[in-house]
Design a protein around this motif. Sequence first.
Motif, PDB file in Angstrom:
ATOM      1  N   THR A 107       6.292   4.150 -11.874  1.00 40.50           N
ATOM      2  CA  THR A 107       7.076   3.490 -12.923  1.00 40.50           C
ATOM      3  C   THR A 107       8.276   2.738 -12.354  1.00 40.50           C
ATOM      4  OG1 THR A 107       8.205   5.596 -13.255  1.00 40.50           O
ATOM      5  CG2 THR A 107       6.431   5.055 -14.771  1.00 40.50           C
ATOM      6  N   ALA A 108       8.725   3.139 -11.171  1.00 40.56           N
ATOM      7  CA  ALA A 108       9.860   2.457 -10.550  1.00 40.56           C
ATOM      8  C   ALA A 108       9.476   1.057 -10.088  1.00 40.56           C
ATOM      9  CB  ALA A 108      10.382   3.266  -9.370  1.00 40.56           C
ATOM     10  N   ARG A 109       8.195   0.863  -9.777  1.00 35.30           N
ATOM     11  CA  ARG A 109       7.707  -0.443  -9.330  1.00 35.30           C
ATOM     12  C   ARG A 109       7.132  -1.251 -10.486  1.00 35.30           C
ATOM     13  NH1 ARG A 109       6.537  -0.729  -3.794  1.00 35.30           N
ATOM     14  NH2 ARG A 109       4.715  -2.033  -4.182  1.00 35.30           N
ATOM     15  N   PHE A 110       7.162  -0.667 -11.671  1.00 37.67           N
ATOM     16  CA  PHE A 110       6.537  -1.259 -12.843  1.00 37.67           C
ATOM     17  C   PHE A 110       7.608  -1.951 -13.672  1.00 37.67           C
ATOM     18  CE2 PHE A 110       3.859  -0.782 -16.751  1.00 37.67           C
ATOM     19  CZ  PHE A 110       2.721  -1.360 -16.224  1.00 37.67           C
TER      20      PHE A 110
ATOM     21  N   ALA B  30       6.149  -1.721 -19.427  1.00 35.95           N
ATOM     22  CA  ALA B  30       5.927  -0.293 -19.667  1.00 35.95           C
ATOM     23  C   ALA B  30       6.233   0.047 -21.118  1.00 35.95           C
ATOM     24  CB  ALA B  30       6.809   0.536 -18.737  1.00 35.95           C
ATOM     25  N   TRP B  31       7.331  -0.515 -21.646  1.00 30.97           N
ATOM     26  CA  TRP B  31       7.695  -0.260 -23.040  1.00 30.97           C
ATOM     27  C   TRP B  31       6.620  -0.801 -23.981  1.00 30.97           C
ATOM     28  CZ3 TRP B  31       8.658  -3.137 -27.437  1.00 30.97           C
ATOM     29  CH2 TRP B  31       9.213  -2.422 -28.500  1.00 30.97           C
TER      30      TRP B  31
ATOM     31  N   ARG C 168       0.828  -1.206   0.000  1.00 31.11           N
ATOM     32  CA  ARG C 168       0.000   0.000   0.000  1.00 31.11           C
ATOM     33  C   ARG C 168       0.861   1.255   0.000  1.00 31.11           C
ATOM     34  NH1 ARG C 168      -2.627  -3.530   3.624  1.00 31.11           N
ATOM     35  NH2 ARG C 168      -4.401  -4.502   2.618  1.00 31.11           N
ATOM     36  N   HIS C 169       0.188   2.401  -0.044  1.00 33.60           N
ATOM     37  CA  HIS C 169       0.875   3.673  -0.262  1.00 33.60           C
ATOM     38  C   HIS C 169       2.030   3.933   0.699  1.00 33.60           C
ATOM     39  CE1 HIS C 169      -1.783   5.017  -3.396  1.00 33.60           C
ATOM     40  NE2 HIS C 169      -2.818   4.613  -2.671  1.00 33.60           N
ATOM     41  N   GLY C 170       1.869   3.626   1.968  1.00 26.92           N
ATOM     42  CA  GLY C 170       2.907   3.936   2.953  1.00 26.92           C
ATOM     43  C   GLY C 170       4.189   3.162   2.754  1.00 26.92           C
ATOM     44  N   SER C 171       4.100   2.011   2.122  1.00 29.08           N
ATOM     45  CA  SER C 171       5.285   1.163   1.935  1.00 29.08           C
ATOM     46  C   SER C 171       5.979   1.421   0.620  1.00 29.08           C
ATOM     47  CB  SER C 171       4.875  -0.307   1.969  1.00 29.08           C
ATOM     48  OG  SER C 171       4.181  -0.578   3.154  1.00 29.08           O
ATOM     49  N   ARG C 172       5.355   2.159  -0.248  1.00 28.83           N
ATOM     50  CA  ARG C 172       5.915   2.356  -1.586  1.00 28.83           C
ATOM     51  C   ARG C 172       6.992   3.431  -1.573  1.00 28.83           C
ATOM     52  NH1 ARG C 172       0.186   2.558  -4.766  1.00 28.83           N
ATOM     53  NH2 ARG C 172      -0.511   0.513  -4.066  1.00 28.83           N
ATOM     54  N   LYS C 173       8.041   3.158  -2.313  1.00 26.25           N
ATOM     55  CA  LYS C 173       9.108   4.147  -2.458  1.00 26.25           C
ATOM     56  C   LYS C 173       9.342   4.335  -3.950  1.00 26.25           C
ATOM     57  CE  LYS C 173      11.509   3.684   1.887  1.00 26.25           C
ATOM     58  NZ  LYS C 173      10.319   4.050   2.578  1.00 26.25           N
ATOM     59  N   GLY C 174       9.514   5.560  -4.362  1.00 29.18           N
ATOM     60  CA  GLY C 174       9.734   5.832  -5.771  1.00 29.18           C
ATOM     61  C   GLY C 174       8.439   6.021  -6.528  1.00 29.18           C
ATOM     62  N   LYS C 175       8.571   6.334  -7.802  1.00 31.16           N
ATOM     63  CA  LYS C 175       7.406   6.573  -8.646  1.00 31.16           C
ATOM     64  C   LYS C 175       6.721   5.258  -8.993  1.00 31.16           C
ATOM     65  CE  LYS C 175       8.075   9.569 -11.999  1.00 31.16           C
ATOM     66  NZ  LYS C 175       8.701  10.209 -13.157  1.00 31.16           N
TER      67      LYS C 175
END
Length: 152
Positions: free
Chosen positions: A87-90, A95-96, A78-85
């Motif tokens: 796209t960084a977790r994607f 994505a390409w 969830r939001h509190g554990s996410r770091k970076g954008k």
Amino acid sequence: MPELYLQKRLAADIAKVGINNVKIPPENIDEVKEALTRADIARLIKEGKIIIEKEKERSNSKVKERRKARRVKGEGRRHGSRKGKKTARFDEHEAWVNRIRKIRKYLKWLRDHEVIDSHLYRQLYIRAKGGSFKSISDVRSVLIQMGKLKGE
């Protein structure tokens, strides 16, 4: 029982195991006590007078179970554990793929609506494949510079 710390330490170092995995049978203590060099210890290991026990393997099943339970519940995502954008977790490749599909769809639309001819379509298609465009707006800006689209 005499202290054979040096011999055990050398044997552990030679066999690349912990000291607790080195066992010296009582009947070989006298011979092991006299061994003071690495070569002597290596010889005794080879002869079987110093026994090297295999490291105990530990099961990872409990950890896997706990991680699976957390993943099922969605913990740690969830939001509190996410770091970076986002796209960084994607996944980069995913994505390409999404980006190139949008660009190709846009290029086809332009060709079908006779905004660009098939020759220019092919050139832009190849440039898109080569990573020349970051997004549809990038394609639009190139077409505006070429004079194929009206700038706003």
